[in-house]
Design a protein around this motif. Structure first.
Motif, PDB file in Angstrom:
ATOM      1  N   UNK A 162       0.787  -1.327  -0.222  1.00 18.63           N
ATOM      2  CA  UNK A 162      -0.060  -0.158  -0.180  1.00 18.63           C
ATOM      3  C   UNK A 162       1.076   1.452   0.108  1.00 18.63           C
ATOM      4  N   UNK A 163       2.046   0.966   0.863  1.00 10.57           N
ATOM      5  CA  UNK A 163       3.257   1.924   0.492  1.00 10.57           C
ATOM      6  C   UNK A 163       3.676   2.548  -0.352  1.00 10.57           C
ATOM      7  N   UNK A 164       4.444   1.078  -0.998  1.00 10.93           N
ATOM      8  CA  UNK A 164       5.417   1.446  -2.750  1.00 10.93           C
ATOM      9  C   UNK A 164       4.471   1.846  -3.021  1.00 10.93           C
ATOM     10  N   UNK A 165       2.712   1.104  -3.745  1.00 14.51           N
ATOM     11  CA  UNK A 165       2.462   1.950  -5.154  1.00 14.51           C
ATOM     12  C   UNK A 165       2.380   3.397  -4.835  1.00 14.51           C
ATOM     13  N   UNK A 166       2.707   4.010  -3.840  1.00 14.12           N
ATOM     14  CA  UNK A 166       2.235   5.868  -3.840  1.00 14.12           C
ATOM     15  C   UNK A 166       3.868   6.205  -5.143  1.00 14.12           C
TER      16      UNK A 166
END
Length: 464
Positions: A65-69
């Protein structure tokens, strides 16, 4: 438009759909459902490893969820290399790029050896290592032919692999026993004691194997039709798919019989099914053949991933620029594909170098790959925090939910994993550190070359 397109030179093509990206996300990882993870049972037992696997699942979920940013904000074939370079400069880019390269170059030989092991079940006269080399030859060729062909094949293999895992669960379900799963489930003990805790930590690399390489979708960002929309969908649905499959496979395999017989082998699913249906069942032979689909999906997908990482690093002279050549007909980084394959094949035959610390060759290759992954996860989360502060106005089509909690959980989990792995695998870590150090010497020696070849890492896609 990027520099190569402006100059009329061949460049990567934007052709991948959301469904194909999901296929890459799942396909990159799904071999981890077939083998590798069961080595964790050897040190932690079924119950101890379940705790470890749930911890790792939480880390990966918050990480994705964080890496997608980062992936949607900086859609670049270098993935983590580009994020860390933007956040921390050339040295940060080197560390993230080198760690990612180690992850993606060392994962394929472990999978290739598993392919050889599966084929050896059907054809005992086949040498597993030679079969592994044959797999490299076939799937490097397929990756060179074109990304659209490669991605479509990857999607098909991922779908067949999921179907096969569901068949496995259905066939062994009638013989499932919770008693089988829990017997000696705390590192050989039926009751939890503090003595089980070290084994749970030692099993971390094999729990990571359930999810390793899902971040490789980032390296296909330059070839996605609409990366800002399609990458978040592919990542989120992909991690949900993989978590559910990991829980199901582990539970049904462990409940099929004596799980200790599955703890140190490359083909735990066929052997688990054999406990239920017998050695000569048609179901068993079907599983062995269909099981190849999952291994092939990951093997093929990670070749795509490592080639884009090599290409991105070479494009900016972190590796020899000759490796950044794009095939004029197929529009794929053919030299990068061949270079990564050469390293992987060498690893397959490097028993004396990699078979260290009393572990099997496959286990040590897995551990080496995981060291690269965890290092990259840490640098990526640090990059996210740095860019949030340094570039608050950056266009972020997808923002990490529950910021800063989710990236903090992912970062903390990755740090725990790294410290634990160093403690339990000091020799493999020394080899990993030696690779990073050797690469850093090259990085320092080629500083002037990078100044001439440097390409922008912020907006490689037209319109982004």
């Amino acid at each position: 438009m990027n520099a190569k397109q402006a100059a009329g030179q061949p460049a990567l093509q934007q052709t991948l759909s959301t469904f194909q990206l999901w296929g890459i996300a799942v396909g990159l990882v799904i071999s981890g459902e077939y083998f590798g993870w069961s080595y964790g049972w050897a040190s932690a037992g079924t119950l101890g490893f379940t705790i470890t696997a749930l911890f790792i699942a939480a880390m990966y979920t918050t990480f994705i969820f964080s890496f997608t940013e980062l992936t949607t904000s900086i859609p670049h074939a270098g993935g983590p290399f580009a994020y860390s370079k933007r956040a921390f400069g050339p040295t940060g880019g080197y560390l993230a790029g080198a760690a990612t390269l180690i992850e993606f170059v060392f994962a394929p030989p472990a999978i290739a050896l598993a392919i050889g092991a599966y084929l050896n079940v059907q054809f005992p006269e086949i040498n597993p290592k030679l079969a592994a080399v044959g797999a490299y030859a076939v799937f490097m060729t397929l990756n060179i032919v074109g990304v659209q062909v490669a991605a479509t094949f990857e999607l098909l293999m991922a779908l067949l692999a999921i179907f096969e895992l569901l068949v496995f669960m259905g066939v062994v379900a009638p013989g499932f026993s919770i008693t089988n799963f829990t017997k000696g489930g705390w590192s050989g003990q039926d009751v939890f004691t503090t003595a089980a805790i070290p084994g749970m930590f030692a099993a971390i690399p094999f729990a990571i194997w359930f999810f390793l390489a899902i971040e490789g979708v980032a390296m296909a960002a330059e070839e996605a039709k609409d990366p800002r929309r399609s990458i978040p969908i592919a990542y989120i649905t992909g991690i949900i798919t993989l978590v559910l499959l990991a829980i199901g496979v582990m539970a049904f395999a462990g409940g099929a019989g004596d799980w200790t017989k599955l703890a140190n082998i490359n083909d735990p699913l066929p052997q688990a099914m054999k406990m239920i249906v017998g050695e000569h069942s048609g179901w068993l032979h079907m599983l062995v053949w269909l099981g190849l689909f999952g291994l092939i999906a990951s093997f093929h997908g990670i070749i795509l991933g490592y080639s884009r990482q090599i290409y991105a690093l070479a494009r900016e002279a972190y590796l020899p620029p000759a490796l950044a050549k794009i095939h004029p007909r197929f529009k794929t980084p053919h030299r990068a594909i061949l270079a990564g394959g050469a390293v992987g094949i060498a690893a397959i035959f490097s028993d004396e170098l990699i078979k260290i610390g009393g572990q099997t060759l496959t286990a040590n290759i897995v551990t080496m790959s995981v060291f690269g992954a965890i290092t990259m996860y840490i640098l990526s989360m640090l990059s996210l925090f740095k860019l949030r502060r340094a570039e608050p106005d950056m266009v972020r089509p997808f923002r990490a939910p529950f910021y800063p909690v989710f990236p903090a959980i992912a970062l903390a989990g990755a740090v725990v994993c790294l410290v634990t792995m160093i403690y339990y695998n000091p020799l493999v870590f020394c080899l990993f550190a030696a690779f990073l150090a050797a690469g850093y010497v090259y990085f320092l020696a080629t500083k002037d070359s990078r100044a001439l070849h440097a390409a922008p890492t912020t907006t490689p896609i037209e319109g982004v």
